[in-house]
Design an enzyme around this catalytic site. Structure first.
Site, PDB file in Angstrom:
ATOM      1  N   VAL A   1       0.828  -1.181   0.092  1.00 45.95           N
ATOM      2  CA  VAL A   1      -0.033  -0.140  -0.066  1.00 45.95           C
ATOM      3  C   VAL A   1       0.784   1.164  -0.132  1.00 45.95           C
ATOM      4  O   VAL A   1       1.558   1.455   0.987  1.00 45.95           O
ATOM      5  CB  VAL A   1      -0.980   0.212   1.173  1.00 45.95           C
ATOM      6  CG1 VAL A   1      -1.862   1.265   1.437  1.00 45.95           C
ATOM      7  CG2 VAL A   1      -1.722  -1.338   1.343  1.00 45.95           C
ATOM      8  N   PRO A   2       1.148   1.815  -1.131  1.00 46.27           N
ATOM      9  CA  PRO A   2       2.392   2.684  -1.509  1.00 46.27           C
ATOM     10  C   PRO A   2       2.409   4.099  -1.116  1.00 46.27           C
ATOM     11  O   PRO A   2       2.267   5.176  -1.510  1.00 46.27           O
ATOM     12  CB  PRO A   2       2.223   2.863  -2.997  1.00 46.27           C
ATOM     13  CG  PRO A   2       0.879   2.704  -3.326  1.00 46.27           C
ATOM     14  CD  PRO A   2       0.337   1.705  -2.442  1.00 46.27           C
ATOM     15  N   CYS A   3       2.451   4.123   0.505  1.00 49.67           N
ATOM     16  CA  CYS A   3       2.485   5.364   1.280  1.00 49.67           C
ATOM     17  C   CYS A   3       3.651   6.327   0.590  1.00 49.67           C
ATOM     18  O   CYS A   3       3.545   7.451   0.668  1.00 49.67           O
ATOM     19  CB  CYS A   3       2.307   5.302   2.720  1.00 49.67           C
ATOM     20  SG  CYS A   3       3.402   4.455   3.323  1.00 49.67           S
ATOM     21  N   HIS A   4       4.726   5.659   0.212  1.00 49.91           N
ATOM     22  CA  HIS A   4       5.964   6.401  -0.207  1.00 49.91           C
ATOM     23  C   HIS A   4       5.520   7.283  -1.451  1.00 49.91           C
ATOM     24  O   HIS A   4       6.320   7.982  -1.871  1.00 49.91           O
ATOM     25  CB  HIS A   4       6.990   5.383  -0.816  1.00 49.91           C
ATOM     26  CG  HIS A   4       6.759   4.146  -1.720  1.00 49.91           C
ATOM     27  ND1 HIS A   4       6.007   3.326  -1.537  1.00 49.91           N
ATOM     28  CD2 HIS A   4       6.956   4.500  -3.153  1.00 49.91           C
ATOM     29  CE1 HIS A   4       5.845   2.406  -2.876  1.00 49.91           C
ATOM     30  NE2 HIS A   4       6.390   3.026  -3.671  1.00 49.91           N
TER      31      HIS A   4
END
Length: 174
Positions: free
Chosen positions: A128-131
């Site tokens: 889950v690409p919070c970056h």
């Protein structure tokens, strides 16, 4: 309540990354070794394999069930919107993600800061690409591994940022 997790760990260019899975799906991704109290499992091994491919630069999307039981309410909604809408090589801002998730007010924080806080508490980073969520004036923060250097490395891997002179991709054979 989340059930016991089966764990697997991998070596990556940003250090050891561990993935914890329940019967429902991937529940946690951690920077660091897996806890000693978890025993692998088929899904944990599959998730570790997909993470290995991602860090090698050969996987752009994850095909894994996610266990959202460690999240609730606004946090879960914002993370689901992120996971569904911001793909490999793309970025968005905290404010834009807030608007996309339909957040207009918060009792405690400006909505962009609320989204930043949610990104910092994401139990399934990378997958889950919070970056991929940035501040309007720069990278923003990152709570995984070595912090902003991990965020920067992931964004360079995905082509969202130009490589720095000292950036080294993972070896395809790694």
């Amino acid at each position: 309540m989340q059930t016991a997790l089966g764990w697997a760990g991998i070596e990556t260019p940003v250090g050891v990354v561990s993935v914890g899975c329940s019967d429902a799906g991937v529940a946690q991704v951690r920077f660091g070794p897996p806890p000693t109290d978890g025993a692998g499992g088929e899904l944990a091994q599959a998730a570790a394999g997909q993470l290995t491919e991602y860090f090698r630069g050969t996987r752009r999307a994850f095909d894994l069930p996610l266990d959202w039981s460690g999240t609730a309410g606004t946090q879960r909604h914002v993370l689901e919107v992120l996971e569904e809408s911001v793909g490999y090589g793309q970025t968005t801002s905290y404010g834009k993600l807030a608007a996309q998730a339909g957040l207009t007010t918060s009792d405690d924080l400006p909505v962009a800061r609320l989204v930043g806080k949610i990104m910092g508490s994401n139990p399934i980073p990378v997958i889950v690409p919070c970056h991929r969520v940035l501040a309007s004036d720069g990278l923003g923060g990152y709570s995984g591994g070595a912090g902003l250097e991990v965020k920067r490395w992931l964004l360079i891997l995905e082509g969202s940022l130009p490589p720095t002179l000292d950036w080294e991709p993972a070896s395809p054979a790694a």
